[in-house]
Design a protein around this motif. Structure first.
Motif, PDB file in Angstrom:
ATOM      1  N   ARG A 203      50.329  44.148  41.010  1.00 43.79           N
ATOM      2  CA  ARG A 203      49.313  44.532  40.030  1.00 43.79           C
ATOM      3  C   ARG A 203      48.396  43.346  39.752  1.00 43.79           C
ATOM      4  O   ARG A 203      48.866  42.215  39.575  1.00 43.79           O
ATOM      5  N   LEU A 204      47.095  43.618  39.733  1.00 44.61           N
ATOM      6  CA  LEU A 204      46.124  42.572  39.443  1.00 44.61           C
ATOM      7  C   LEU A 204      46.101  42.298  37.942  1.00 44.61           C
ATOM      8  O   LEU A 204      46.235  43.219  37.127  1.00 44.61           O
ATOM      9  N   THR A 205      45.933  41.025  37.591  1.00 47.03           N
ATOM     10  CA  THR A 205      45.877  40.655  36.177  1.00 47.03           C
ATOM     11  C   THR A 205      44.436  40.555  35.690  1.00 47.03           C
ATOM     12  O   THR A 205      44.193  40.510  34.489  1.00 47.03           O
ATOM     13  N   GLY A 206      43.494  40.528  36.615  1.00 48.93           N
ATOM     14  CA  GLY A 206      42.081  40.445  36.249  1.00 48.93           C
ATOM     15  C   GLY A 206      41.463  41.822  36.053  1.00 48.93           C
ATOM     16  O   GLY A 206      42.103  42.855  36.270  1.00 48.93           O
ATOM     17  N   ASP A 207      40.220  41.838  35.662  1.00 43.92           N
ATOM     18  CA  ASP A 207      39.488  43.085  35.409  1.00 43.92           C
ATOM     19  C   ASP A 207      38.683  43.461  36.646  1.00 43.92           C
ATOM     20  O   ASP A 207      37.643  42.856  36.935  1.00 43.92           O
ATOM     21  N   VAL A 208      39.138  44.464  37.382  1.00 46.93           N
ATOM     22  CA  VAL A 208      38.415  44.944  38.566  1.00 46.93           C
ATOM     23  C   VAL A 208      38.674  46.437  38.694  1.00 46.93           C
ATOM     24  O   VAL A 208      39.792  46.918  38.486  1.00 46.93           O
ATOM     25  N   ASP A 209      37.635  47.192  39.004  1.00 48.67           N
ATOM     26  CA  ASP A 209      37.735  48.648  39.114  1.00 48.67           C
ATOM     27  C   ASP A 209      38.203  49.024  40.518  1.00 48.67           C
ATOM     28  O   ASP A 209      37.400  49.177  41.441  1.00 48.67           O
ATOM     29  N   LEU A 210      39.509  49.194  40.669  1.00 49.62           N
ATOM     30  CA  LEU A 210      40.066  49.517  41.979  1.00 49.62           C
ATOM     31  C   LEU A 210      39.828  50.968  42.370  1.00 49.62           C
ATOM     32  O   LEU A 210      39.921  51.317  43.553  1.00 49.62           O
ATOM     33  N   ALA A 211      39.525  51.815  41.401  1.00 45.85           N
ATOM     34  CA  ALA A 211      39.326  53.233  41.699  1.00 45.85           C
ATOM     35  C   ALA A 211      38.171  53.440  42.677  1.00 45.85           C
ATOM     36  O   ALA A 211      38.156  54.410  43.435  1.00 45.85           O
ATOM     37  N   GLN A 212      37.207  52.524  42.663  1.00 46.53           N
ATOM     38  CA  GLN A 212      36.043  52.658  43.539  1.00 46.53           C
ATOM     39  C   GLN A 212      36.332  52.230  44.972  1.00 46.53           C
ATOM     40  O   GLN A 212      35.537  52.491  45.876  1.00 46.53           O
ATOM     41  N   ILE A 213      37.475  51.557  45.180  1.00 48.86           N
ATOM     42  CA  ILE A 213      37.791  51.052  46.521  1.00 48.86           C
ATOM     43  C   ILE A 213      39.189  51.504  46.953  1.00 48.86           C
ATOM     44  O   ILE A 213      39.877  50.818  47.705  1.00 48.86           O
ATOM     45  N   LEU A 214      39.606  52.659  46.464  1.00 50.49           N
ATOM     46  CA  LEU A 214      40.912  53.212  46.810  1.00 50.49           C
ATOM     47  C   LEU A 214      41.056  53.349  48.327  1.00 50.49           C
ATOM     48  O   LEU A 214      40.183  53.879  49.000  1.00 50.49           O
ATOM     49  N   GLY A 215      42.179  52.846  48.850  1.00 50.33           N
ATOM     50  CA  GLY A 215      42.455  52.962  50.280  1.00 50.33           C
ATOM     51  C   GLY A 215      41.942  51.823  51.126  1.00 50.33           C
ATOM     52  O   GLY A 215      42.234  51.760  52.328  1.00 50.33           O
ATOM     53  N   THR A 216      41.196  50.895  50.530  1.00 47.44           N
ATOM     54  CA  THR A 216      40.651  49.780  51.311  1.00 47.44           C
ATOM     55  C   THR A 216      41.714  48.698  51.520  1.00 47.44           C
ATOM     56  O   THR A 216      42.712  48.623  50.796  1.00 47.44           O
ATOM     57  N   ASN A 217      41.479  47.837  52.486  1.00 49.01           N
ATOM     58  CA  ASN A 217      42.455  46.820  52.883  1.00 49.01           C
ATOM     59  C   ASN A 217      42.399  45.582  51.991  1.00 49.01           C
ATOM     60  O   ASN A 217      41.386  45.304  51.352  1.00 49.01           O
TER      61      ASN A 217
END
Length: 231
Positions: free
Chosen positions: A209-223
């Motif tokens: 789990r990332l501790t920083g603030d980043v919107d992973l929903a926009q890059i779901l499935g990326t490497n």
């Protein structure tokens, strides 16, 4: 014979003379260059050794999320399906319907990551017609070789580089280690044509789990590439 001996001595004398003509400063520069090359080689070797014992790195990682299958409650003909892969949906949103039965609704807020639905196809309680990812539970899933997994523990710090943001490094922690290998339930094995068993290194899924603030929903499935701090 005496002439040949004289010629040989003269040739050796000239060779010695050429050697003696090498500038002492040139010898010093060559010596310094050799020392620098040796030191540089030792530094590189030391760096790779230090990296090996300090970090565990793998590119076998991607941005993922908890997923939920969409399965009809009853058998029948699919008369409605309103979403495609990549669409965002909200909890309880109507996304489909089976003929003469209740509507199909999204159980969570999330993103449609798989759509197998075809209008008018016959479906049943065994049909997975869609998959929705819970975008509120995003994480990095890394697959670690079984030969290295004992170095990994929950709570370890992790550096993460996302392919979507290649110039940034994100901080994270090891949140969960799934000691069940990817193919354990399948009981798979590999045999050669002669019937000899071939040992294949298994992969252990590790959730980061990332501790920083980043919107992973926009890059779901990326490497992603992850480096776990071992010490």
């Amino acid at each position: 014979m005496e002439n040949k001996e004289a010629e040989k001595k003269e040739t050796e004398k000239k060779a010695d003379g050429k050697k003696s003509k090498i500038n002492p400063k040139t010898k010093k520069v060559i010596g310094i260059a050799v020392v620098i090359v040796v030191i540089a080689g030792l530094c590189v070797a030391g760096y790779f050794f230090w990296t090996t014992i300090t970090w565990l790195t793998t590119q076998n990682a991607k941005v993922t999320a908890t997923t939920i299958n969409i399965i009809p409650m009853t058998a029948g003909r699919l008369t409605r399906w309103t979403v495609n892969e990549g669409d965002m949906v909200t909890e309880n949103e109507v996304i489909g319907r089976v003929e003469n039965t209740s509507y199909l609704r999204s159980p969570i807020n999330g993103q449609v990551v798989k759509s197998n639905a075809v209008i008018n196809q016959l479906v049943s309680q065994a049909s997975v017609i869609g998959v929705i990812a819970d975008t509120s539970d995003m994480y990095i899933l890394a697959n670690i070789e079984e030969t290295k997994i004992m170095k990994v523990h929950e709570g370890q710090k992790v550096n993460v580089v996302l392919d979507a943001f290649p110039r940034r490094t994100f901080e994270g922690i090891v949140a969960e280690i799934n000691m069940l290998t990817q193919d354990a339930l399948g009981g798979s094995m590999s045999l050669t044509t002669s019937g000899t068993y071939v040992k294949i290194t298994k992969l252990i899924p590790v959730k980061i789990r990332l501790t920083g603030d980043v919107d992973l929903a926009q890059i779901l499935g990326t490497n992603a590439t992850i480096s776990i701090r071992l010490r």
